[in-house]
Write a protein that holds these residues in place. Structure first.
Motif, PDB file in Angstrom:
ATOM      1  N   ASP A  87      79.830  64.824  69.203  1.00  0.00           N
ATOM      2  CA  ASP A  87      78.504  65.332  69.597  1.00  0.00           C
ATOM      3  C   ASP A  87      78.616  66.268  70.793  1.00  0.00           C
ATOM      4  OD1 ASP A  87      77.357  63.886  67.579  1.00  0.00           O
ATOM      5  OD2 ASP A  87      76.763  62.202  68.859  1.00  0.00           O
ATOM      6  N   SER A  88      79.493  65.933  71.719  1.00  0.00           N
ATOM      7  CA  SER A  88      79.697  66.780  72.897  1.00  0.00           C
ATOM      8  C   SER A  88      80.276  68.141  72.493  1.00  0.00           C
ATOM      9  CB  SER A  88      80.648  66.079  73.873  1.00  0.00           C
ATOM     10  OG  SER A  88      80.942  66.921  74.973  1.00  0.00           O
ATOM     11  N   ILE A  89      81.206  68.125  71.538  1.00  0.00           N
ATOM     12  CA  ILE A  89      81.792  69.381  71.042  1.00  0.00           C
ATOM     13  C   ILE A  89      80.726  70.237  70.373  1.00  0.00           C
ATOM     14  CG2 ILE A  89      83.379  70.349  69.331  1.00  0.00           C
ATOM     15  CD1 ILE A  89      85.247  67.990  69.897  1.00  0.00           C
ATOM     16  N   GLN A  90      79.885  69.601  69.556  1.00  0.00           N
ATOM     17  CA  GLN A  90      78.845  70.345  68.846  1.00  0.00           C
ATOM     18  C   GLN A  90      77.848  70.975  69.813  1.00  0.00           C
ATOM     19  OE1 GLN A  90      76.824  68.033  65.866  1.00  0.00           O
ATOM     20  NE2 GLN A  90      75.898  69.825  64.911  1.00  0.00           N
ATOM     21  N   ALA A  91      77.478  70.243  70.853  1.00  0.00           N
ATOM     22  CA  ALA A  91      76.540  70.772  71.843  1.00  0.00           C
ATOM     23  C   ALA A  91      77.158  71.919  72.633  1.00  0.00           C
ATOM     24  CB  ALA A  91      76.114  69.652  72.794  1.00  0.00           C
ATOM     25  N   ASP A  92      78.449  71.838  72.888  1.00  0.00           N
ATOM     26  CA  ASP A  92      79.116  72.862  73.692  1.00  0.00           C
ATOM     27  C   ASP A  92      79.293  74.175  72.931  1.00  0.00           C
ATOM     28  OD1 ASP A  92      80.697  73.689  76.088  1.00  0.00           O
ATOM     29  OD2 ASP A  92      82.310  73.795  74.604  1.00  0.00           O
ATOM     30  N   THR A  93      79.494  74.101  71.620  1.00  0.00           N
ATOM     31  CA  THR A  93      79.779  75.317  70.840  1.00  0.00           C
ATOM     32  C   THR A  93      78.555  75.884  70.130  1.00  0.00           C
ATOM     33  OG1 THR A  93      80.381  73.975  68.904  1.00  0.00           O
ATOM     34  CG2 THR A  93      82.152  74.586  70.433  1.00  0.00           C
ATOM     35  N   ALA A  94      77.424  75.202  70.183  1.00  0.00           N
ATOM     36  CA  ALA A  94      76.224  75.662  69.478  1.00  0.00           C
ATOM     37  C   ALA A  94      75.824  77.061  69.957  1.00  0.00           C
ATOM     38  CB  ALA A  94      75.080  74.681  69.697  1.00  0.00           C
ATOM     39  N   GLY A  95      75.575  77.950  68.993  1.00  0.00           N
ATOM     40  CA  GLY A  95      75.107  79.290  69.325  1.00  0.00           C
ATOM     41  C   GLY A  95      76.191  80.296  69.634  1.00  0.00           C
ATOM     42  N   SER A  98      84.787  74.789  67.658  1.00  0.00           N
ATOM     43  CA  SER A  98      84.695  73.340  67.471  1.00  0.00           C
ATOM     44  C   SER A  98      86.007  72.770  66.973  1.00  0.00           C
ATOM     45  CB  SER A  98      83.565  73.015  66.479  1.00  0.00           C
ATOM     46  OG  SER A  98      82.312  73.452  66.968  1.00  0.00           O
ATOM     47  N   PHE A  99      86.638  73.456  66.024  1.00  0.00           N
ATOM     48  CA  PHE A  99      87.936  73.016  65.517  1.00  0.00           C
ATOM     49  C   PHE A  99      88.973  73.004  66.642  1.00  0.00           C
ATOM     50  CE2 PHE A  99      88.020  73.136  60.693  1.00  0.00           C
ATOM     51  CZ  PHE A  99      88.745  71.962  60.578  1.00  0.00           C
ATOM     52  N   HIS A 100      88.930  74.037  67.487  1.00  0.00           N
ATOM     53  CA  HIS A 100      89.872  74.135  68.603  1.00  0.00           C
ATOM     54  C   HIS A 100      89.744  72.910  69.501  1.00  0.00           C
ATOM     55  CE1 HIS A 100      91.789  75.627  72.279  1.00  0.00           C
ATOM     56  NE2 HIS A 100      92.355  76.564  71.550  1.00  0.00           N
ATOM     57  N   GLN A 101      88.506  72.514  69.806  1.00  0.00           N
ATOM     58  CA  GLN A 101      88.282  71.351  70.673  1.00  0.00           C
ATOM     59  C   GLN A 101      88.641  70.048  69.970  1.00  0.00           C
ATOM     60  OE1 GLN A 101      84.749  71.171  73.094  1.00  0.00           O
ATOM     61  NE2 GLN A 101      84.397  73.397  72.929  1.00  0.00           N
ATOM     62  N   VAL A 102      88.407  69.997  68.649  1.00  0.00           N
ATOM     63  CA  VAL A 102      88.777  68.795  67.896  1.00  0.00           C
ATOM     64  C   VAL A 102      90.290  68.581  67.958  1.00  0.00           C
ATOM     65  CG1 VAL A 102      89.025  67.876  65.546  1.00  0.00           C
ATOM     66  CG2 VAL A 102      86.815  68.715  66.327  1.00  0.00           C
ATOM     67  N   PHE A 103      91.057  69.628  67.702  1.00  0.00           N
ATOM     68  CA  PHE A 103      92.512  69.503  67.731  1.00  0.00           C
ATOM     69  C   PHE A 103      93.018  69.200  69.147  1.00  0.00           C
ATOM     70  CE2 PHE A 103      92.619  72.444  63.827  1.00  0.00           C
ATOM     71  CZ  PHE A 103      92.675  71.360  62.958  1.00  0.00           C
ATOM     72  N   SER A 104      92.383  69.777  70.163  1.00  0.00           N
ATOM     73  CA  SER A 104      92.785  69.500  71.546  1.00  0.00           C
ATOM     74  C   SER A 104      92.515  68.044  71.906  1.00  0.00           C
ATOM     75  CB  SER A 104      92.042  70.432  72.510  1.00  0.00           C
ATOM     76  OG  SER A 104      92.388  71.777  72.268  1.00  0.00           O
TER      77      SER A 104
END
Length: 651
Positions: A590-598, A606-612
């Motif tokens: 949820d934090s990743i989604q909020a950070d990359t929205a827009g 989002s993928f970059h943050q997921v893998f990190s």
């Protein structure tokens, strides 16, 4: 420049006086040459054609097409006539230009061609001036002519036909001719018989004929005579391979058709090329000039028929298309402003596009969008450049590569347009794909700029790869020996000084990406570029520069760059499903989604943050076997991608 071509192999070692025939004095001197003027030089010992090439810039492209065809069946001899009265800088430019053109037209020849550089107007110089100018010309020629055989550099006084200089030239030319004639292409007995039939048994006024007409001539000949030529089987399955062989050797031109019987056999391609060259591309100052097109290069088929009434219109158009002088144009896709005098394209019949006849300047709308992927090919030598022929073939090939299926009822949201000017083109299509190709005024750099609203769209990436392939292929075909430097323009945000003129050599960028480095150095060696910042702007950068990553093993640790390149760019919308299967918590996702929205590339970010997050705090090991199993999970459903990774990219 003079170009010498030989047709026979019966040269004898005596009584040869070529120089007198080539340089004979004329009572009336034509001040301007139109196209290519052939001079037949016949003697009991040889059969030679000397081609005199006009120097007008309008002919630079079509000259190359003519010489490519003429020199295909054997090495040629080129005489570069250089006016010794000119400044050394001008001589350097001219010799380098012609040497570059010679390299281009001879790229299909199996052997090197011979070049003789002849200094003219020596009688107008003092002995001291002549010595200095010849010394400079020799140095220039040795540097410029490096891929063909530079035979000699000599000065000739053309006002004295029987001088010692002319005798030296004659002896030099004779020796080269014997060598050239010994290298004629070998062909089979059946090919020899068919070639003899085409040259000796057909009416002499036939320049070209269809395959069906050739078969009629062969069958009529079989019925009327008992010659050895009767061994030629007129069946298409037997005669077409023979015609293709003769065409490959440059002895004729065979233009195939979907219907084999409608294929064309051109017997005297040099003659037709000369007529096409002189009529279509003449300088307006010449009496041969005919206004055949608007300045956009669009020529109606009816106009071509008027210019060449002696030829079958299908043959002459297919002939010009074969030599990439023009391209048939779909009537429904032509802007009425591009047709001659604004006429409706439907009133003109079939249309053909001739890049060499485009004289419009770069339109003001042909700007490069911000954040474009910019690639350039820059000539290393200040004296070398891309040929005009290369540019025109590129302008002909690219619209065909970019063409999309015709749309009868174009929806309002779909818009496509290709604008072409004398040195480039701009192709755009909604939603937001733009491709911009341009040649510099000096012809020393060729640039490509590409942009899209979605830079991860597979169709955009495939199109970008296709365009790069077409550009490189054209340069390889027509400037094969040109040494170039490939550079990529770095976005200001990724440059150490945030300037918009930072360029990185392609090889250095590929090395940095393959090695997982964080920075690369620009071409000046003074600035650094940040790879991570560049990747956020151009997420598919590794794909665009054709990076070849190291092959990891299935059990080895993952690499973030490879994960983004092989997975994120292929399935960007599934970042959350992959994150869940990797065991990341709901709060993290949820934090990743909020950070990359827009953001412009929200899914890739989002993928970059997921893998990190997976690497730093994930419950499962950061290895390739884990991600392969995740892709195969029913919730992700990317079995094919997992198999591809396993088979092609992992040991």
């Amino acid at each position: 420049m003079l170009f010498l071509h030989f047709r026979e192999q019966d040269l004898e070692p005596s009584g040869l006086i070529f120089a007198k025939r080539i340089f004979r004095q004329q009572e009336v001197v034509e001040p301007l040459t139109a196209g290519i003027i052939p001079h037949q030089v016949d003697s009991p010992y040889s059969n030679m054609v000397v081609y005199d090439l006009a120097g007008h810039h309008q002919y630079l492209s079509s000259h190359s097409a003519c010489l490519e065809a003429i020199s295909l069946n054997s090495p040629a001899i080129f005489l570069l006539l250089q006016d010794l009265r000119k400044d050394p800088e001008v001589m350097t430019t001219e010799v380098y230009y012609w040497s570059t053109m010679i390299d281009g037209v001879c790229h299909k020849c199996p052997q090197q061609s011979s070049v003789i550089v002849v200094g003219t107007h020596s009688d107008l110089l003092t002995p001291e001036q002549l010595k200095e100018k010849m010394s400079r010309l020799q140095s220039i020629a040795k540097m410029a002519i490096s891929h063909q055989i530079l035979v000699n550099v000599l000065a000739i006084n053309l006002t004295k036909i029987y001088s010692g200089e002319m005798n030296q030239f004659k002896d030099l030319l004779y020796g080269i001719i014997r060598n050239v004639l010994s290298m004629s292409p070998p062909i089979s007995m059946m090919c020899h018989m068919l070639l003899a039939f085409l040259r000796e048994k057909l009416p002499p006024d036939i320049d070209a004929l269809s395959l069906s007409h050739l078969i009629e001539h062969l069958e009529r000949h079989r019925d009327d005579t008992s010659d050895l030529d009767n061994l030629i089987d007129p069946d298409t399955s037997n005669i077409i391979p023979l015609l293709k062989t003769l065409s490959e050797k440059g002895l004729i031109l065979f233009i195939p058709s979907d219907n084999p019987l409608n294929s064309w056999i051109v017997l005297h391609k040099e003659s037709i090329l000369k007529k096409v060259n002189g009529a279509l591309f003449a300088d307006p100052s010449l009496k041969e000039y005919i206004r055949v097109a608007s300045n956009t290069g669009i020529v109606p088929k009816a106009v071509i028929q008027e210019i060449f009434p002696e030829y079958n219109i299908e043959m002459i158009t297919q002939f010009m298309i074969h030599f990439e002088l023009c391209q048939a144009v779909d009537l429904s896709q032509v802007d009425t402003n591009m047709t001659p005098e604004g006429s409706s394209s439907s009133d003109l019949g079939p249309l053909f596009f001739f890049p060499a006849l485009v004289y419009v300047h770069r339109p003001s709308s042909a700007t490069v969008p911000n954040n474009s992927f910019c690639w350039s090919m820059i000539v290393k030598s200040s004296n070398r450049f891309f040929t005009t022929r290369c540019l025109h073939v590129l302008l002909r090939r690219l619209p065909s590569e970019l063409a999309l299926p015709s749309v009868q009822a174009t929806p309002s949201h779909l818009y496509r347009r290709c604008d072409v000017w004398s040195r480039g083109l701009k192709w755009l299509s909604n939603p937001g794909v733009t491709i911009h190709v341009a040649m510099s005024e000096t012809f020393q750099s060729l640039s490509l700029a590409m942009s899209s609203h979605d830079k991860t769209d597979p169709k955009y990436l495939e199109l970008a790869h296709s365009v790069l392939t077409v550009i490189k292929k054209a340069c390889q075909d027509f400037c094969p020996h040109l040494e170039v430097l490939e550079v990529i323009s770095c976005p200001p945000e990724a440059s150490s000084d945030h300037s918009d003129d930072t360029q990185v050599e392609l090889s250095a960028l590929k090395q940095a990406l393959e090695g997982g480095e964080k920075c690369a150095v620009d071409v000046s060696g003074q600035k650094h570029v940040m790879i991570d910042k560049w990747m956020t702007i151009e997420p598919c950068l590794p794909y665009l520069v054709e990076v070849s990553p190291k092959v990891p093993s299935i059990s080895s640790a993952c690499n973030l760059k490879d994960l983004m390149n092989y997975i994120a760019t292929k399935i960007p919308v599934k970042w959350k499903f992959v994150g869940i299967q990797l065991g990341l918590s709901s709060s993290t996702l949820d934090s990743i989604q909020a950070d990359t929205a827009g953001k412009p590339h929200a899914c890739l970010d989002s993928f970059h943050q997921v893998f990190s997050a997976w690497e730093k705090q994930g419950p499962s090991p950061y290895t390739w076997d884990v991600i392969i199993n995740v892709l195969r999970a029913p919730a992700v459903g990317e079995v094919a991608l997992a198999d591809e990774l396993d088979a092609q990219h992992l040991k």
